[in-house]
Write a protein that holds these residues in place. Structure first.
Motif, PDB file in Angstrom:
ATOM      1  N   ILE A  17      65.397  26.385  69.711  1.00 39.60           N
ATOM      2  CA  ILE A  17      65.534  27.639  68.964  1.00 39.60           C
ATOM      3  C   ILE A  17      65.970  28.764  69.895  1.00 39.60           C
ATOM      4  CG2 ILE A  17      64.351  29.340  67.522  1.00 39.60           C
ATOM      5  CD1 ILE A  17      64.663  26.653  66.174  1.00 39.60           C
ATOM      6  N   GLY A  18      65.355  28.813  71.078  1.00 41.28           N
ATOM      7  CA  GLY A  18      65.725  29.839  72.060  1.00 41.28           C
ATOM      8  C   GLY A  18      67.130  29.646  72.604  1.00 41.28           C
ATOM      9  N   SER A  19      67.663  28.423  72.439  1.00 42.80           N
ATOM     10  CA  SER A  19      69.009  28.119  72.928  1.00 42.80           C
ATOM     11  C   SER A  19      70.096  28.430  71.902  1.00 42.80           C
ATOM     12  CB  SER A  19      69.097  26.636  73.321  1.00 42.80           C
ATOM     13  OG  SER A  19      68.182  26.329  74.337  1.00 42.80           O
ATOM     14  N   VAL A  20      69.703  28.926  70.737  1.00 42.36           N
ATOM     15  CA  VAL A  20      70.667  29.229  69.670  1.00 42.36           C
ATOM     16  C   VAL A  20      71.813  30.127  70.148  1.00 42.36           C
ATOM     17  CG1 VAL A  20      70.975  30.451  67.471  1.00 42.36           C
ATOM     18  CG2 VAL A  20      69.137  28.773  67.714  1.00 42.36           C
ATOM     19  N   PRO A  21      71.544  31.217  70.899  1.00 45.24           N
ATOM     20  CA  PRO A  21      72.657  32.051  71.381  1.00 45.24           C
ATOM     21  C   PRO A  21      73.652  31.257  72.240  1.00 45.24           C
ATOM     22  CG  PRO A  21      70.590  33.220  71.616  1.00 45.24           C
ATOM     23  CD  PRO A  21      70.242  31.812  71.250  1.00 45.24           C
ATOM     24  N   VAL A  23      69.245  22.168  64.030  1.00 44.46           N
ATOM     25  CA  VAL A  23      69.518  23.475  64.660  1.00 44.46           C
ATOM     26  C   VAL A  23      70.977  23.583  65.080  1.00 44.46           C
ATOM     27  CG1 VAL A  23      69.012  24.959  66.640  1.00 44.46           C
ATOM     28  CG2 VAL A  23      67.145  23.846  65.420  1.00 44.46           C
ATOM     29  N   LEU A  24      71.532  22.506  65.628  1.00 40.63           N
ATOM     30  CA  LEU A  24      72.939  22.507  66.031  1.00 40.63           C
ATOM     31  C   LEU A  24      73.849  22.754  64.835  1.00 40.63           C
ATOM     32  CD1 LEU A  24      73.110  19.542  68.593  1.00 40.63           C
ATOM     33  CD2 LEU A  24      73.189  21.993  69.088  1.00 40.63           C
ATOM     34  N   ARG A  25      73.443  22.235  63.687  1.00 36.92           N
ATOM     35  CA  ARG A  25      74.250  22.400  62.472  1.00 36.92           C
ATOM     36  C   ARG A  25      74.169  23.816  61.902  1.00 36.92           C
ATOM     37  NH1 ARG A  25      77.842  18.426  60.711  1.00 36.92           N
ATOM     38  NH2 ARG A  25      77.371  19.070  58.591  1.00 36.92           N
ATOM     39  N   ILE A  26      72.982  24.426  62.015  1.00 42.79           N
ATOM     40  CA  ILE A  26      72.786  25.738  61.358  1.00 42.79           C
ATOM     41  C   ILE A  26      72.537  26.869  62.356  1.00 42.79           C
ATOM     42  CG2 ILE A  26      71.890  24.620  59.278  1.00 42.79           C
ATOM     43  CD1 ILE A  26      69.080  25.498  60.168  1.00 42.79           C
ATOM     44  N   ALA A  27      72.913  26.661  63.612  1.00 41.70           N
ATOM     45  CA  ALA A  27      72.668  27.662  64.668  1.00 41.70           C
ATOM     46  C   ALA A  27      73.181  29.071  64.318  1.00 41.70           C
ATOM     47  CB  ALA A  27      73.278  27.191  65.983  1.00 41.70           C
ATOM     48  N   PRO A  28      74.422  29.214  63.824  1.00 40.72           N
ATOM     49  CA  PRO A  28      74.909  30.555  63.482  1.00 40.72           C
ATOM     50  C   PRO A  28      74.051  31.236  62.419  1.00 40.72           C
ATOM     51  CG  PRO A  28      76.719  28.984  63.573  1.00 40.72           C
ATOM     52  CD  PRO A  28      75.455  28.193  63.617  1.00 40.72           C
ATOM     53  N   TRP A  29      73.598  30.461  61.445  1.00 43.65           N
ATOM     54  CA  TRP A  29      72.759  31.005  60.360  1.00 43.65           C
ATOM     55  C   TRP A  29      71.408  31.465  60.913  1.00 43.65           C
ATOM     56  CZ3 TRP A  29      68.013  29.570  58.263  1.00 43.65           C
ATOM     57  CH2 TRP A  29      67.674  30.184  57.054  1.00 43.65           C
ATOM     58  N   ILE A  30      70.824  30.659  61.828  1.00 41.24           N
ATOM     59  CA  ILE A  30      69.530  31.015  62.432  1.00 41.24           C
ATOM     60  C   ILE A  30      69.639  32.322  63.211  1.00 41.24           C
ATOM     61  CG2 ILE A  30      67.808  30.349  64.168  1.00 41.24           C
ATOM     62  CD1 ILE A  30      68.295  27.454  63.426  1.00 41.24           C
TER      63      ILE A  30
END
Length: 200
Positions: free
Chosen positions: A26-30, A151-158
């Protein structure tokens, strides 16, 4: 059959939470969003599967490597506890963990390795073996692999929904949890190590 008899949902959940905190997907989303912008597409399926296989393989091969070099599991677990402790401090203090690297494709490198299945994750995976049964660690890895894929699929949304501030708060919370887990891992294995020396 005996292998599956050791399934414990409590142990599985603990292993899942420990690995979840270390991987910090989650913290790696950026970072993930940045990679998607750079490469245009992230191969979520390939990255997730490879990361999961690396962790599971190291869970079994890692012990053989330790045996070959003459290091017992408790000693390695203590070393792993120190690594987890440092990672936790980095998360709490807001210091960026070295995750990004130069790459030609946003799939196996740098997402599967070293972003997900990095040195800290592999060390933690083997350290858990000193306290939990292998089947529960494997289940924890599988659950994290599924979560990584999502998370990889929805990273921009998160990132859009949570915002940078919320991601930082979440990172610090899991940093504190990870810090407590590292201390528990250290004390449990240090006590066992001392006991083994006394009996010896």
């Amino acid at each position: 059959m005996n292998f599956f008899e050791h399934i414990s949902w409590k142990e599985t959940f603990t292993c899942f939470m420990v690995l979840f905190a270390v991987i910090d997907i989650i913290g790696s989303v950026p970072i993930i969003v940045s990679l998607r912008q750079k490469f245009g597409k992230i191969e979520a399926e390939k990255a997730s599967i490879v990361a999961g296989l690396i962790m599971i393989a190291f869970l079994f091969i890692g012990k053989e490597i330790l045996r070959f070099i003459g290091v017992d599991l408790n000693s390695f677990a203590i070393a792993g506890a120190f690594v987890i402790f440092i990672i936790a401090l980095e998360m709490i203090l807001g210091i960026e963990i070295q995750k990004s690297s130069q790459a030609n494709a946003a799939s196996i490198v740098p997402i599967a390795f070293p972003l997900v299945a990095g040195a800290g994750t592999l060390t933690t995976t083997l350290s858990l073996k000193a306290e939990f049964h292998e089947i529960n660690i494997i289940l924890g890895i599988i659950l994290n692999t599924i979560l990584v894929y999502i998370v990889l699929r929805i990273a921009p949304w998160i990132e859009k929904k949570m915002g940078e501030g919320s991601l930082q708060i979440l990172q610090k919370v899991f940093g504190i949890i990870l810090l407590a887990i590292s201390i528990k891992l250290f004390t449990a294995n240090f006590a066992q190590l001392i006991q083994n020396y006394v009996h010896f």
